[in-house]
Scaffold this active site. Structure first.
Site, PDB file in Angstrom:
ATOM      1  N   ASP A 216      -8.880   8.285   5.813  1.00  0.00           N
ATOM      2  CA  ASP A 216      -9.894   9.266   6.174  1.00  0.00           C
ATOM      3  C   ASP A 216      -9.287  10.676   6.168  1.00  0.00           C
ATOM      4  O   ASP A 216      -8.167  10.892   6.631  1.00  0.00           O
ATOM      5  CB  ASP A 216     -10.428   8.932   7.568  1.00  0.00           C
ATOM      6  CG  ASP A 216     -11.577   9.821   7.988  1.00  0.00           C
ATOM      7  OD1 ASP A 216     -12.619   9.788   7.322  1.00  0.00           O
ATOM      8  OD2 ASP A 216     -11.421  10.541   8.990  1.00  0.00           O
ATOM      9  N   GLU A 265       6.833  -2.205   0.213  1.00  0.00           N
ATOM     10  CA  GLU A 265       7.695  -3.183   0.883  1.00  0.00           C
ATOM     11  C   GLU A 265       7.021  -4.549   0.972  1.00  0.00           C
ATOM     12  O   GLU A 265       7.701  -5.560   1.172  1.00  0.00           O
ATOM     13  CB  GLU A 265       8.019  -2.723   2.312  1.00  0.00           C
ATOM     14  CG  GLU A 265       8.903  -1.495   2.408  1.00  0.00           C
ATOM     15  CD  GLU A 265       9.023  -1.025   3.857  1.00  0.00           C
ATOM     16  OE1 GLU A 265       8.528  -1.739   4.766  1.00  0.00           O
ATOM     17  OE2 GLU A 265       9.586   0.057   4.077  1.00  0.00           O
TER      18      GLU A 265
END
Length: 529
Positions: A216, A265
């Site tokens: 956002d 990751e």
């Protein structure tokens, strides 16, 4: 208040590389999707129960608007705890169940993340108020002394997106910055603790199994050094078309490079999606360079009217901007912040045609809950039921966003139309009985079945989905016509029928087509050559 849950989740079954490049992503606004407990407010258990519907619809991923612990000053975009679920939506175990069941159905889950600001009930902010000026916690926000002889004027002339000044004064005399509601203080992203905290929040939800984040106000995190005056009023009118000292500053990109490292990751190709209002499509493309985020919302296309020339220009500019950075273009017609496109374009016929046009374009498409039902904007909500904070302010957004957030109809002849066993937090129109999922299912002419057919064809046709170009074909004025491999799409934006050469067999049309060589007004057609 932060909740904990053990055990990471597997990624969805049937995964494929680069899934986001052509994904159809369905936005769920939790309070308005499905209510499981009869309190009139949608919740996570309601969402879980309706996941098979989304699987049958044919979407690839579900984006959930905020469900975090929040006082709800701005419908959950004022977060008090980023690791807890607001009780109105359920618990962390309910979120876990949604993610697990979605993955079992082959659906991915994207959650909203709100990093520009938090709630004034966030522990950091409450402690900053208690500790007073000059203390470490205040450095995590934008606290400043005021101007004027006694500091009685705001530190600068910035205006809130929701109206009024972007500053609120506290009892000790300092002011804090909030680009949105006063209950939403902006974080200071120059502070290492803020950066560390959000990397930790990312890992919390990635460990829980989410497949990505919609970010956002991704353009708002970094402010210009010194917080300079803008020098004019009615600043909202500049949003998305001019460089502003509080939006789209170059410093945001270093943040997203660090976030990309976190995403990478994790197995399963987790993604970041930027809600970035930038002055140009070229500036938007900077958010999706190879070491930053994966997608950015295409507000340029969203704000384009039902006009062939304007739509073609928006398509070309969007594809041209994303191609150099190797990112997919995204396409969207509606969301929880704008007037539904059926109302915006002026008719259901245009909305259906616009949907086929969007779903034929190369890249990823977003579908806002209820658009597959052809829902219009609700324009006559009583003032007393409205909750949009900007409705109560001047000089900000129009404050009418509640009209696109009315709970969607599932079944039955009377409100709440299967939304839940009780009422609904916003009233639903009587005419929505005919627009419910139940009423439209099996009706070949319904908007729901049009979306189902379009998404099935898009999934099965190798020429659709991912890509970075279209081949424009010669067409009469007011008509868009392009080829992708052996697939052809044409859309007539005029108010009258147009004769065109039929390039093959009709696969799907947004409205009745009696003659394959005549494209009716406000109609789109898919052909297989």
């Amino acid at each position: 208040m932060t909740q904990h849950l053990a055990d990471a989740l597997p990624t969805p079954t049937g995964t494929r590389s680069g899934w986001w490049r052509d994904a159809v992503i369905y936005q769920v606004y939790p309070r308005s999707f499905a209510d499981s407990n009869g309190d009139g407010m949608g919740d996570l258990e309601g969402i879980r129960g309706r996941l098979p519907y989304l699987k049958e619809l044919g979407v690839d991923a579900v984006w959930l608007s905020p469900f975090y612990a929040s006082p709800q000053a701005d419908a959950g975009y004022d977060v008090a705890d980023y690791r807890a679920i607001d009780p109105m939506f359920g618990t962390l175990h309910d979120a876990d169940a949604v993610i697990r069941e979605a993955h079992g159905l082959g659906l991915r889950i994207i959650v909203d993340l709100v990093p520009n600001h938090c709630s004034d009930q966030h522990e950091w902010f409450k402690q900053a108020l208690r500790e007073g000026p000059g203390t470490p916690l205040r450095e995590r926000f934008h606290f400043r002394p005021g101007k004027g002889e006694s500091g009685e004027e705001p530190p600068n002339d910035w205006e809130s997106i929701f109206g009024g000044p972007a500053w609120t004064r506290v009892e000790d005399g300092e002011w804090y910055l909030h680009l949105f509601a006063p209950e939403q203080p902006d974080f200071n992203w120059e502070h290492p603790a803020v950066q560390d905290e959000f990397r930790s929040v990312l890992r919390f939800w990635l460990d829980l199994g989410v497949d990505g984040f919609r970010i956002d106000v991704a353009h708002g995190l970094v402010k210009a050094a010194g917080l300079p005056d803008l020098g004019r009023d009615e600043q909202l009118k500049l949003l998305g078309n001019q460089v502003l000292p509080f939006f789209d500053q170059d410093g945001v990109h270093e943040i997203y490079r660090s976030w990309r490292k976190v995403l990478d990751e994790y197995a399963g190709e987790r993604i970041g999606v930027a809600e970035a209002w930038a002055p140009s499509v070229a500036r938007t493309a900077l958010y999706v360079r190879q070491d930053e985020l994966h997608q950015a919302f295409n507000f340029h296309y969203l704000t384009t009217g039902w006009d062939a020339a304007a739509l073609r220009a928006a398509v070309d500019e969007s594809l041209d901007a994303m191609r150099p950075v190797g990112a997919p273009t995204t396409w969207v017609l509606s969301n929880h912040d704008v007037v539904r496109h059926r109302t915006r374009f002026g008719s259901l016929e245009r909305a259906r045609a616009a949907a086929l046009l969007m779903l034929a374009l190369p890249g990823s498409a977003y579908v806002y809950q209820g658009e597959e039902l052809g829902l219009p904007e609700v324009t006559d909500l009583p003032d007393e039921v409205r909750q949009d904070p900007s409705f109560f302010k001047a000089n900000g957004q129009d404050g009418l966003r509640d009209g696109c957030r009315v709970p969607i109809p599932w079944s039955g002849d009377a409100a709440p139309y299967g939304f839940g066993p009780g009422g609904s937090w916003l009233p639903q129109p009587e005419e929505w009985a005919a627009l419910s999922v139940e009423a439209q299912t099996g009706d070949a002419g319904s908007t729901l079945e049009l979306y189902r057919a379009a998404l099935r064809i898009r999934r099965e046709n190798a020429d659709l989905g991912a890509g970075d170009a279209v081949e424009w074909l010669e067409a009469p004025e007011g008509v868009l016509m392009f080829r992708r491999g052996s697939f052809v799409c044409a859309a007539n934006t005029t108010d009258g029928p147009v004769r065109i050469p039929a390039p093959g067999a009709v696969l799907l049309a947004s409205g009745p087509v009696a003659d394959a060589g005549v494209l009716p007004a406000d109609t789109a057609v898919w052909w297989q050559g």
